[in-house]
Write a protein that holds these residues in place. Structure first.
Motif, PDB file in Angstrom:
ATOM      1  N   THR A   1      -8.322   2.935   3.504  1.00  0.00           N
ATOM      2  CA  THR A   1      -7.565   1.764   3.031  1.00  0.00           C
ATOM      3  C   THR A   1      -6.182   1.726   3.671  1.00  0.00           C
ATOM      4  OG1 THR A   1      -8.738   1.835   0.907  1.00  0.00           O
ATOM      5  CG2 THR A   1      -6.676   0.596   0.992  1.00  0.00           C
ATOM      6  N   LEU A   2      -5.522   2.876   3.748  1.00  0.00           N
ATOM      7  CA  LEU A   2      -4.214   2.926   4.386  1.00  0.00           C
ATOM      8  C   LEU A   2      -4.302   2.552   5.868  1.00  0.00           C
ATOM      9  CD1 LEU A   2      -2.621   6.150   2.842  1.00  0.00           C
ATOM     10  CD2 LEU A   2      -1.880   3.783   2.495  1.00  0.00           C
TER      11      LEU A   2
ATOM     12  N   ILE B   1     -11.992   5.041  -4.443  1.00  0.00           N
ATOM     13  CA  ILE B   1     -11.460   4.240  -3.335  1.00  0.00           C
ATOM     14  C   ILE B   1     -11.113   5.166  -2.172  1.00  0.00           C
ATOM     15  CG2 ILE B   1      -9.546   2.755  -2.604  1.00  0.00           C
ATOM     16  CD1 ILE B   1      -9.422   1.683  -5.442  1.00  0.00           C
TER      17      ILE B   1
ATOM     18  N   VAL C   1      -8.902   6.317   0.146  1.00  0.00           N
ATOM     19  CA  VAL C   1      -7.464   6.079   0.329  1.00  0.00           C
ATOM     20  C   VAL C   1      -7.092   6.060   1.811  1.00  0.00           C
ATOM     21  CG1 VAL C   1      -5.159   7.001  -0.108  1.00  0.00           C
ATOM     22  CG2 VAL C   1      -6.869   6.998  -1.930  1.00  0.00           C
TER      23      VAL C   1
ATOM     24  N   ASN D   1      -1.056   3.803  -7.326  1.00  0.00           N
ATOM     25  CA  ASN D   1      -1.257   5.218  -7.600  1.00  0.00           C
ATOM     26  C   ASN D   1      -2.394   5.718  -6.723  1.00  0.00           C
ATOM     27  OD1 ASN D   1      -2.014   7.782  -8.743  1.00  0.00           O
ATOM     28  ND2 ASN D   1      -0.979   7.195 -10.643  1.00  0.00           N
ATOM     29  N   ALA D   2      -2.044   6.383  -5.626  1.00  0.00           N
ATOM     30  CA  ALA D   2      -3.063   6.813  -4.669  1.00  0.00           C
ATOM     31  C   ALA D   2      -4.014   7.832  -5.290  1.00  0.00           C
ATOM     32  CB  ALA D   2      -2.400   7.398  -3.429  1.00  0.00           C
TER      33      ALA D   2
ATOM     34  N   ALA E   1      -6.433   6.031  -7.515  1.00  0.00           N
ATOM     35  CA  ALA E   1      -7.352   5.257  -6.683  1.00  0.00           C
ATOM     36  C   ALA E   1      -8.413   6.158  -6.070  1.00  0.00           C
ATOM     37  CB  ALA E   1      -6.572   4.527  -5.587  1.00  0.00           C
ATOM     38  N   ARG E   2      -8.007   7.330  -5.621  1.00  0.00           N
ATOM     39  CA  ARG E   2      -8.967   8.274  -5.046  1.00  0.00           C
ATOM     40  C   ARG E   2      -9.952   8.744  -6.111  1.00  0.00           C
ATOM     41  NH1 ARG E   2      -5.541  11.272  -3.086  1.00  0.00           N
ATOM     42  NH2 ARG E   2      -5.563  10.627  -0.909  1.00  0.00           N
TER      43      ARG E   2
ATOM     44  N   ALA F   1       0.823  -1.212   0.000  1.00  0.00           N
ATOM     45  CA  ALA F   1       0.000   0.000   0.000  1.00  0.00           C
ATOM     46  C   ALA F   1       0.858   1.264   0.000  1.00  0.00           C
ATOM     47  CB  ALA F   1      -0.920   0.005   1.216  1.00  0.00           C
TER      48      ALA F   1
ATOM     49  N   LYS G   1      -8.074  -2.881  -3.363  1.00  0.00           N
ATOM     50  CA  LYS G   1      -7.926  -1.500  -2.902  1.00  0.00           C
ATOM     51  C   LYS G   1      -6.494  -1.245  -2.423  1.00  0.00           C
ATOM     52  CE  LYS G   1     -12.755  -0.851  -1.458  1.00  0.00           C
ATOM     53  NZ  LYS G   1     -13.645  -0.632  -0.290  1.00  0.00           N
TER      54      LYS G   1
ATOM     55  N   VAL H   1      -4.145   1.545  -4.236  1.00  0.00           N
ATOM     56  CA  VAL H   1      -3.564   2.666  -3.502  1.00  0.00           C
ATOM     57  C   VAL H   1      -2.041   2.636  -3.596  1.00  0.00           C
ATOM     58  CG1 VAL H   1      -3.258   3.648  -1.193  1.00  0.00           C
ATOM     59  CG2 VAL H   1      -5.528   2.919  -1.943  1.00  0.00           C
TER      60      VAL H   1
END
Length: 357
Positions: free
Chosen positions: A242-243, A237, A239, A228-229, A232-233, A80, A221, A225
């Motif tokens: 998920t993190l 998603i 972010v 490419n965060a 993904a956002r 991630a 997910k 992330v």
């Protein structure tokens, strides 16, 4: 010369960790030779120390158990792009919670106490990673710095607890916790060995992590992330959430490693419980290419290096710090190998360079 990116083949990607491990062992021959050791005898003694007996093999697997868990912790977080360098501190938090719960805070049969001890260790490790993850998500704080510094804070806190509230009253002043109850101790897998039930638990978590990352929405997910965060956002998603979930699972795995060492191996907590499993787990994750299945193999390799180097050093009088050197060389080798697997050097002719200028 210029560097051009390329997509490595599966065969090349799989060969990098193997060649890196071989290169590390080959480079370790230099300090061995300078120490005056016979290289053939030294490596033969290392192999014998790992595979030479049932006890030797069991010691390798025992050392590999916490490395699998800390390697999984690093691999999952790194997928991630969450650089968790705090596995060592999270391991100690898990060990501290396991010692507190397993030494008499709760009583009951083994089927109740063992899960409670492991759950307490996992929860403590997750809590140790929650703070740095929140700082990264909320303020953009560098998690490399925060997780690394947390290691020192946690170890000092553990030392304070072992010399204060959690000190064993029967320990004659030695800074250690009270022993865990027999009902909270992980069962041995083989008689006259230290191999315990933490190994199958760790292997089960390897399979679970592989399935979660490759077959679930949560794993998708995590990978999105990590790749490419921003994209993904844009795709919807969450972010930050998920993190945080990746951080909590990563910390829980490292905390579980500490709980296993207390409840399965040592039976009580001391400040020298870990010889650096949290840091070595990062090497295991990198050698495995952040693959959960590969972590089991790389952890076994690192454990074999530690056990074999200990055996060889006793026989030849060579420093057992050679194991740390081999592990460090393995990491450097896999980083260099990974670079050349993803890139290639292309010669640039002088004429073309001049035309471009």
């Amino acid at each position: 010369m210029r560097v051009e990116p390329r997509t490595p083949s599966r065969a090349l990607a799989a060969a990098v960790p193997v060649l890196s491990a071989a290169a590390a062992l080959a480079l370790a021959a230099i300090p061995l030779a300078l120490a005056g050791a016979d290289l053939a005898e030294a490596y033969a003694l290392m192999a014998k120390g790992v595979f030479g007996s049932r006890f030797a093999l069991s010691e390798t697997l025992t050392r590999a158990t916490p490395l699998i868990l800390t390697g999984l912790a690093a691999a999952l977080a790194f997928r991630a792009r969450l650089w968790n360098i705090g596995g060592e501190g999270q391991l100690y938090l898990g060990a501290l919670a396991a010692a507190a719960v397993g030494s008499g805070a709760v009583s009951g049969p083994s089927w109740l106490l063992i899960p409670l001890v492991l759950a307490a260790g996992a929860a403590a490790g997750a809590a140790g990673m929650a703070g740095p993850a929140w700082l990264k998500i909320r303020f953009g704080a560098d998690e490399v710095v925060t997780t690394l510094l947390m290691n020192f804070v946690v170890i000092l806190f553990v030392q304070m607890m072992l010399e204060g509230p959690m000190q064993d009253p029967m320990g004659m002043g030695w800074p250690q916790s009270a022993p865990v109850l027999d009902e909270a101790t992980l069962p041995r897998l083989a008689e006259r060995t230290r191999l315990h039930a933490g190994l199958p638990i760790a292997l089960a978590l390897v399979v679970a992590a592989h399935v979660a990352l490759s077959r679930t929405v949560w794993g998708l997910k995590i990978r999105a992330v990590g790749e490419n965060a921003a994209a993904a956002r844009h795709a919807g998603i969450p972010v930050g959430r998920t993190l945080m979930s990746a951080a909590l699972v990563s910390g829980a795995l490292a905390g579980l490693a500490g709980a296993g060492e207390v409840a399965g191996l040592k039976g009580y907590l001391t400040a020298d419980l870990s010889p650096g499993y949290g840091y070595a787990g990062i090497v295991a994750a990198m050698l495995a290419g952040l693959s959960p299945l590969g972590v089991a193999a790389s952890a076994a390799y690192i454990a074999a290096v530690f056990v074999g180097a200990d055996s060889m050093s006793r026989a030849l009088g060579v420093s057992n710090y050679l194991a740390d050197l081999v592990v460090a060389l393995s990491l450097l080798s896999v980083l260099v190998g990974g670079f050349f697997a993803r890139n290639r050097l292309v010669a640039v002719r002088a004429g073309k360079a001049g035309e471009g200028a």
